[in-house]
Design an enzyme around this catalytic site. Structure first.
Site, PDB file in Angstrom:
ATOM      1  N   LYS A  33      -8.579  -9.678   3.401  1.00 17.40           N
ATOM      2  CA  LYS A  33      -7.524 -10.660   3.735  1.00 17.40           C
ATOM      3  C   LYS A  33      -8.103 -12.053   3.971  1.00 17.40           C
ATOM      4  CE  LYS A  33      -5.579  -9.326   7.524  1.00 17.40           C
ATOM      5  NZ  LYS A  33      -6.362  -8.262   8.102  1.00 17.40           N
ATOM      6  N   ARG A 110       2.570  -6.831  13.113  1.00 15.08           N
ATOM      7  CA  ARG A 110       1.900  -5.548  13.348  1.00 15.08           C
ATOM      8  C   ARG A 110       2.914  -4.424  13.520  1.00 15.08           C
ATOM      9  NH1 ARG A 110      -3.516  -6.038  13.980  1.00 15.08           N
ATOM     10  NH2 ARG A 110      -4.283  -8.119  14.391  1.00 15.08           N
ATOM     11  N   ARG A 145     -20.665  -4.072   6.183  1.00 13.72           N
ATOM     12  CA  ARG A 145     -20.619  -5.284   7.001  1.00 13.72           C
ATOM     13  C   ARG A 145     -21.388  -5.078   8.309  1.00 13.72           C
ATOM     14  NH1 ARG A 145     -14.762  -7.363   8.690  1.00 13.72           N
ATOM     15  NH2 ARG A 145     -15.046  -6.040  10.496  1.00 13.72           N
ATOM     16  N   ARG A 151     -21.620  -6.454  14.977  1.00 13.38           N
ATOM     17  CA  ARG A 151     -20.395  -6.229  15.754  1.00 13.38           C
ATOM     18  C   ARG A 151     -20.386  -4.822  16.327  1.00 13.38           C
ATOM     19  NH1 ARG A 151     -15.088  -8.631  12.831  1.00 13.38           N
ATOM     20  NH2 ARG A 151     -14.241  -6.877  13.988  1.00 13.38           N
ATOM     21  N   ARG A 162      -9.904   2.493  14.200  1.00 11.38           N
ATOM     22  CA  ARG A 162      -9.203   1.241  13.847  1.00 11.38           C
ATOM     23  C   ARG A 162      -8.325   1.440  12.624  1.00 11.38           C
ATOM     24  NH1 ARG A 162     -13.760  -2.780  12.831  1.00 11.38           N
ATOM     25  NH2 ARG A 162     -12.142  -4.318  12.395  1.00 11.38           N
TER      26      ARG A 162
END
Length: 210
Positions: A33, A110, A145, A151, A162
């Site tokens: 995105k 959402r 990633r 992260r 998630r």
């Protein structure tokens, strides 16, 4: 009882008068995105707003509202939809003052109620761009990633949670806008340029204002 946040009285007249197009951007973590939004902004001059970024910026600002939001999140409660919407409205008004040609609202809505409230209080979205990627691909992308991001949420267990949250909460949103004929389902498994070609074809069709 969770802390409350005082709502502001926001004059939306300048935003409504501008009659600029609004696009909702939906897609799972790792769906690309952000990359596509950057390319859309560069080509069309739209303003890219992320509700999550606006929330984080407000908390960091140290404002009274930011402190109230921190208290809500620390209590484990969800930030009310209305408060997120207020932050989006304020950011849109600032962008209109600077001559924005339209908006990409990223990671939004959402849930169906959030989209309905936005459209009833502000204006209807022209299109909902849904970047559709298989769950296996998302897991691979996020793990890749994680090798460079550092992260904490980029590990296999957290990634799967998630994705599960995204799929269960977003499926009704996708179905709702598809039933209204406003959803563009974009296969986001290909190359960045191929995906952008599909995005451009759809954006060019719906508006001459851009």
């Amino acid at each position: 009882m969770a802390p409350t946040v005082e709502r502001k009285n926001i004059d939306l007249a300048p935003l409504k008068a501008a009659k600029v197009p609004i696009f909702f951007i939906v897609g799972g973590p790792g769906s690309g995105k952000g990359t596509q939004c950057d390319k859309i902004v560069a080509k069309y001059g739209l303003t890219h707003l992320s509700s999550g970024d606006l929330l984080r910026d407000e908390v960091k600002s140290g404002s009274p509202r930011g402190s109230q939001l921190t208290a809500i999140m620390e209590s484990g409660a969800l930030v009310p939809l209305e408060v997120v919407l207020d932050l989006v409205k304020e950011a849109m008004l600032k962008a209109i003052e600077k001559g924005s040609k339209g908006f990409l609202i990223d990671g939004y809505p959402r849930e169906v109620a959030q989209g309905q409230q936005f459209e009833s209080e502000i204006q209807e979205a022209k299109l909902v761009l849904f970047f559709d990627v298989a769950e296996d691909t998302l897991v691979k992308r996020l793990l890749h990633r994680a090798q460079t991001s550092g992260r904490a949420d980029d590990n296999i267990d957290t990634i799967k949670k998630r994705l599960h949250t995204f799929v269960t909460s977003t499926a009704p949103v996708v179905d709702y806008y598809e039933s209204k004929g406003k959803l563009v389902r974009i296969n986001a498994e290909g190359s960045v340029d191929d995906i952008f070609g599909v995005v451009v074809a759809n954006l060019d069709k719906v508006t001459s204002k851009i």
